[in-house]
Design an enzyme around this catalytic site. Structure first.
Site, PDB file in Angstrom:
ATOM      1  CB  CYS A  52      86.885  29.159   0.748  1.00  6.49           C
ATOM      2  SG  CYS A  52      87.993  27.743   0.859  1.00  6.49           S
ATOM      3  CE1 TYR A 183      87.583  26.003   8.273  1.00  9.07           C
ATOM      4  CE2 TYR A 183      89.813  26.893   8.107  1.00  9.07           C
ATOM      5  CZ  TYR A 183      88.497  26.855   7.674  1.00  9.07           C
ATOM      6  OH  TYR A 183      88.084  27.691   6.661  1.00  9.07           O
TER       7      TYR A 183
END
Length: 341
Positions: A52, A183
């Site tokens: 992440c 994203y």
């Protein structure tokens, strides 16, 4: 990951409009303990996924500031199940300090039926087993400014007071267009949405390249919070964002300035020694089934270039200011060989 559910709904990515939620648990751990959580060596545990980018910010900050002994570390499996982040990398599938199988257990101890899913980074209070914060935007700022009594000797100033306005403005642009922009491109549900996000990503990258062609670091002549926040996206760019998220106008390795900049940071102690490319690739390609239904993880890209000379030192700059590099990675926290170039 930071601001998303970290597991639930992964099959929906690419099918519903992507929105990054704010951290629900925004308590702060401060020197004066004003939120009820005072800085205290050994009291808290930082839970991350090396996959992440939001959690990786905290990994880099913790290393640079020398907080390894003061703030213990838990690393989750990069591939979640339906209960999200899990401790299957540890013996018996339990975190050895918190004694839990899933990070969600610490969330539930803090607030049953909490909204917003289970995200990393997360800081957990060891004595109570309760989550303290999952505020990925604030955690690293507090490590830099509130945990100073526990910093190592020679720790850099990652958020210099005189440069904070400039850092804040820059990281907001980077967040909107790059950190979150990849994203928005990757999880877009229609062509127009994708093209707008992808265009913004590369427009901002080109602006950053123009800035970094003249100076070694983003703000001032030392590493700051701004560099950490950009690095954790750039280091994933060619491995996952270029293909998986369709941000493919060009590879980072094809941009002389940004490729030199990210290699410079990668080769700086505290940055590359926190990066696990195996975790990164397996998470994105195996978990985001709405984007990659087959779950096939690509073999590339070739990682050997990460350790090649970058020549950024010719621009001057002092990576750690008046400080020194961090020491060796603590035993047990090394990235396995399969995750390194």
């Amino acid at each position: 990951m930071g601001g998303d559910d970290g597991g639930v709904g992964n099959s929906a990515y690419g099918r519903k409009k992507f929105r990054r939620s704010k951290a629900h648990f925004a308590d702060r751990i401060t020197a004066d303990g004003r939120d009820g959580w005072p800085v205290e060596a050994g009291r808290y545990r930082l839970v991350v996924s090396r996959a992440c980018p939001w959690a990786s910010r905290a990994l880099v900050s913790r290393r640079l500031l020398g907080l390894e002994e003061a703030l213990s570390l838990a690393v989750t499996d990069p591939v979640q199940d339906d209960r999200s982040w899990r401790f299957t990398l540890d013996p018996d599938g339990r975190d050895p300090v918190l004694g839990i199988r899933y990070l969600s257990e610490a969330y539930d101890r803090r607030e049953p039926d909490h909204p917003g899913g289970v995200s990393v980074p997360a800081v957990v209070d060891v004595p109570s087993g309760k989550l303290v914060t999952n505020d990925y935007q604030q955690i690293t700022l507090d490590l830099a400014t509130e945990w100073t009594d526990l910093h190592r000797e020679g720790a850099p100033d990652l958020y210099p007071r005189a440069l904070r306005d400039e850092i804040d403005a820059l990281v907001e642009d980077v967040f909107q267009d790059v950190n979150n922009g990849v994203y928005r491109a990757g999880f877009a549900t229609d062509q127009e949405e994708y093209e707008a996000a992808c265009t913004a990503v590369f427009r901002r990258l080109e602006l950053l390249a123009g800035r970094l062609e003249r100076q070694r670091y983003l703000v001032g002549d030392t590493i700051t919070e701004a560099d950490i926040r950009l690095f954790t996206t750039l280091v994933r760019f060619d491995a996952v964002y270029h293909g998986h998220f369709k941000c493919n106008r060009w590879k980072l390795a094809e941009n002389r300035v940004l490729w030199g900049y990210v290699r410079d940071l990668y080769q700086t102690p505290g940055f590359g020694d926190t990066v696990d490319f195996d975790h990164i690739k397996r998470h994105y390609y195996q978990v985001h089934t709405g984007v990659n239904p087959s779950g096939i993880v690509p073999l590339g890209p070739d990682l050997s270039g990460w350790t090649t000379p970058h020549h950024r030192e010719e621009l001057g700059g002092r990576p750690f200011g008046d400080g020194t590099p961090p020491g060796p990675v603590p035993a047990g926290e090394e990235v396995p060989a399969r995750g390194r170039p």
